[in-house]
Design an enzyme around this catalytic site. Structure first.
Site, PDB file in Angstrom:
ATOM      1  CG  ASP A  27       0.208   1.969  12.392  1.00  0.00           C
ATOM      2  OD1 ASP A  27       0.410   3.041  11.793  1.00  0.00           O
ATOM      3  OD2 ASP A  27      -0.095   1.903  13.601  1.00  0.00           O
ATOM      4  CG  ASN A  47      -2.108   1.526  17.789  1.00  0.00           C
ATOM      5  OD1 ASN A  47      -2.120   2.623  18.358  1.00  0.00           O
ATOM      6  ND2 ASN A  47      -0.996   0.987  17.329  1.00  0.00           N
ATOM      7  CB  SER A  90      -9.623  -5.835  11.891  1.00  0.00           C
ATOM      8  OG  SER A  90      -9.874  -4.673  12.651  1.00  0.00           O
ATOM      9  CB  THR A  91      -7.449  -9.408   8.150  1.00  0.00           C
ATOM     10  OG1 THR A  91      -6.498  -8.716   7.317  1.00  0.00           O
ATOM     11  CG2 THR A  91      -8.848  -8.998   7.782  1.00  0.00           C
ATOM     12  CB  ILE A 140      -0.995  -0.017   1.193  1.00  0.00           C
ATOM     13  CG1 ILE A 140      -2.158   0.953   0.940  1.00  0.00           C
ATOM     14  CG2 ILE A 140      -0.296   0.313   2.517  1.00  0.00           C
ATOM     15  CD1 ILE A 140      -3.339   0.773   1.874  1.00  0.00           C
TER      16      ILE A 140
HETATM   17  N1  AR6 Z   1       0.603  -3.150   2.235  1.00  0.00           N
HETATM   18  C1  AR6 Z   1      -0.620  -3.738   2.220  1.00  0.00           C
HETATM   19  N2  AR6 Z   1      -1.075  -4.562   3.189  1.00  0.00           N
HETATM   20  C2  AR6 Z   1      -0.238  -4.815   4.216  1.00  0.00           C
HETATM   21  C3  AR6 Z   1       1.051  -4.226   4.312  1.00  0.00           C
HETATM   22  C4  AR6 Z   1       1.468  -3.365   3.261  1.00  0.00           C
HETATM   23  N3  AR6 Z   1       2.657  -2.772   3.261  1.00  0.00           N
HETATM   24  N4  AR6 Z   1       1.624  -4.665   5.467  1.00  0.00           N
HETATM   25  C5  AR6 Z   1       0.735  -5.491   6.064  1.00  0.00           C
HETATM   26  N5  AR6 Z   1      -0.381  -5.600   5.319  1.00  0.00           N
HETATM   27  P1  AR6 Z   1      -2.212  -5.309  10.350  1.00  0.00           P
HETATM   28  P2  AR6 Z   1      -4.621  -4.884  11.970  1.00  0.00           P
HETATM   29  C6  AR6 Z   1      -1.605  -6.368   5.579  1.00  0.00           C
HETATM   30  O1  AR6 Z   1      -1.672  -6.245  11.371  1.00  0.00           O
HETATM   31  O2  AR6 Z   1      -4.943  -6.331  11.966  1.00  0.00           O
HETATM   32  C7  AR6 Z   1      -0.440  -2.600  13.985  1.00  0.00           C
HETATM   33  O3  AR6 Z   1       0.580  -2.881  14.892  1.00  0.00           O
HETATM   34  C8  AR6 Z   1      -1.500  -7.553   6.496  1.00  0.00           C
HETATM   35  O4  AR6 Z   1      -1.010  -8.681   5.792  1.00  0.00           O
HETATM   36  O5  AR6 Z   1      -1.297  -4.327   9.747  1.00  0.00           O
HETATM   37  O6  AR6 Z   1      -5.742  -3.897  11.728  1.00  0.00           O
HETATM   38  C9  AR6 Z   1      -1.236  -1.355  14.357  1.00  0.00           C
HETATM   39  O7  AR6 Z   1      -0.433  -0.390  14.993  1.00  0.00           O
HETATM   40  C10 AR6 Z   1      -2.932  -7.740   6.946  1.00  0.00           C
HETATM   41  O8  AR6 Z   1      -3.666  -8.509   6.003  1.00  0.00           O
HETATM   42  O9  AR6 Z   1      -3.477  -4.456  10.935  1.00  0.00           O
HETATM   43  C11 AR6 Z   1      -2.263  -1.907  15.306  1.00  0.00           C
HETATM   44  O10 AR6 Z   1      -1.759  -2.028  16.611  1.00  0.00           O
HETATM   45  C12 AR6 Z   1      -3.502  -6.332   6.904  1.00  0.00           C
HETATM   46  O11 AR6 Z   1      -2.515  -5.528   6.256  1.00  0.00           O
HETATM   47  C13 AR6 Z   1      -2.546  -3.296  14.746  1.00  0.00           C
HETATM   48  O12 AR6 Z   1      -1.378  -3.673  14.031  1.00  0.00           O
HETATM   49  C14 AR6 Z   1      -3.785  -5.736   8.260  1.00  0.00           C
HETATM   50  O13 AR6 Z   1      -2.847  -6.210   9.214  1.00  0.00           O
HETATM   51  C15 AR6 Z   1      -3.693  -3.271  13.768  1.00  0.00           C
HETATM   52  O14 AR6 Z   1      -3.972  -4.570  13.377  1.00  0.00           O
END
Ligand code: AR6
Length: 172
Positions: A33, A23, A122-123, A10
């Protein structure tokens, strides 16, 4: 209706706005993030601190969304939203995830954006089942686009595997 589905990073997206699965603290973290803050540079964290100071001293509530600069990223804005934590959202998990998508889109409209890229909110760390999240994300966006037909929305997945899970769940 312009909804796109792809695999990729992204932080490379040139859309008007990319959405961050943040978060409540807005102070960065892991997953998408962490990637957004690393690639976008310190201007994003500085803007998040300002948001905390001026708008959300107690943190951004789950399901809400707020925009900042995108710093060095090719996008113009980052829209930060907070998805629900699976296992801690009781019977409101689906509703809160839908709110995160809908409120992000509302912020995009307020910014005058006509293109938005979403990660799978959230996934990852937050543990929301990917197929259930896919159905909610897709329905929420599709419903929103009925009243905003010129908005271009992309769902981006970090792997082809998670892209396929989304496509299967939404019957693409
Ligand atoms: N581009 C696109 N998608 C991505 C990328 C990227 N560069 N990196 C990860 N994903 P998550 P959450 C996908 O854990 O579950 C953080 O620590 C990843 O594979 O990023 O909402 C925040 O600070 C997954 O499918 O977000 C919060 O504390 C999706 O993005 C917490 O994680 C979301 O995974 C939020 O958790």
């Amino acid at each position: 209706m312009p909804i796109h589905i792809k695999a990729g990073d992204i932080t490379k997206e040139k859309a008007c706005a990319i959405v961050n699965a943040a978060n409540r603290s807005l102070m960065g973290g892991g997953g998408v993030d962490g990637a957004i803050h690393r690639a976008g540079g310190p201007a994003i964290l500085a803007a998040c601190k300002e948001v905390r100071r001026t708008q959300y001293p107690d943190g951004l509530p789950t399901g809400e969304a707020v925009a900042t600069t995108a710093g060095n990223l090719p996008a113009q804005y980052v829209i930060h939203t907070v998805g629900p934590i699976w296992g801690r959202c009781g019977d409101r998990c689906d509703e809160l995830l839908a709110n995160a998508y809908r409120n992000s889109l509302k912020v995009a409209v307020e910014l005058g954006c006509d293109s938005v890229v979403f990660p799978a909110i959230s996934t990852g760390v937050y543990g929301f089942p990917a197929d259930r999240a896919a159905k909610i994300a897709y329905k929420t966006v599709k419903d929103f686009l009925k009243s905003h037909p010129d908005m271009d929305v992309t769902f981006i997945f970090h792997s082809d595997r998670s892209r396929k899970v989304f496509e299967k769940a939404t019957a693409h």
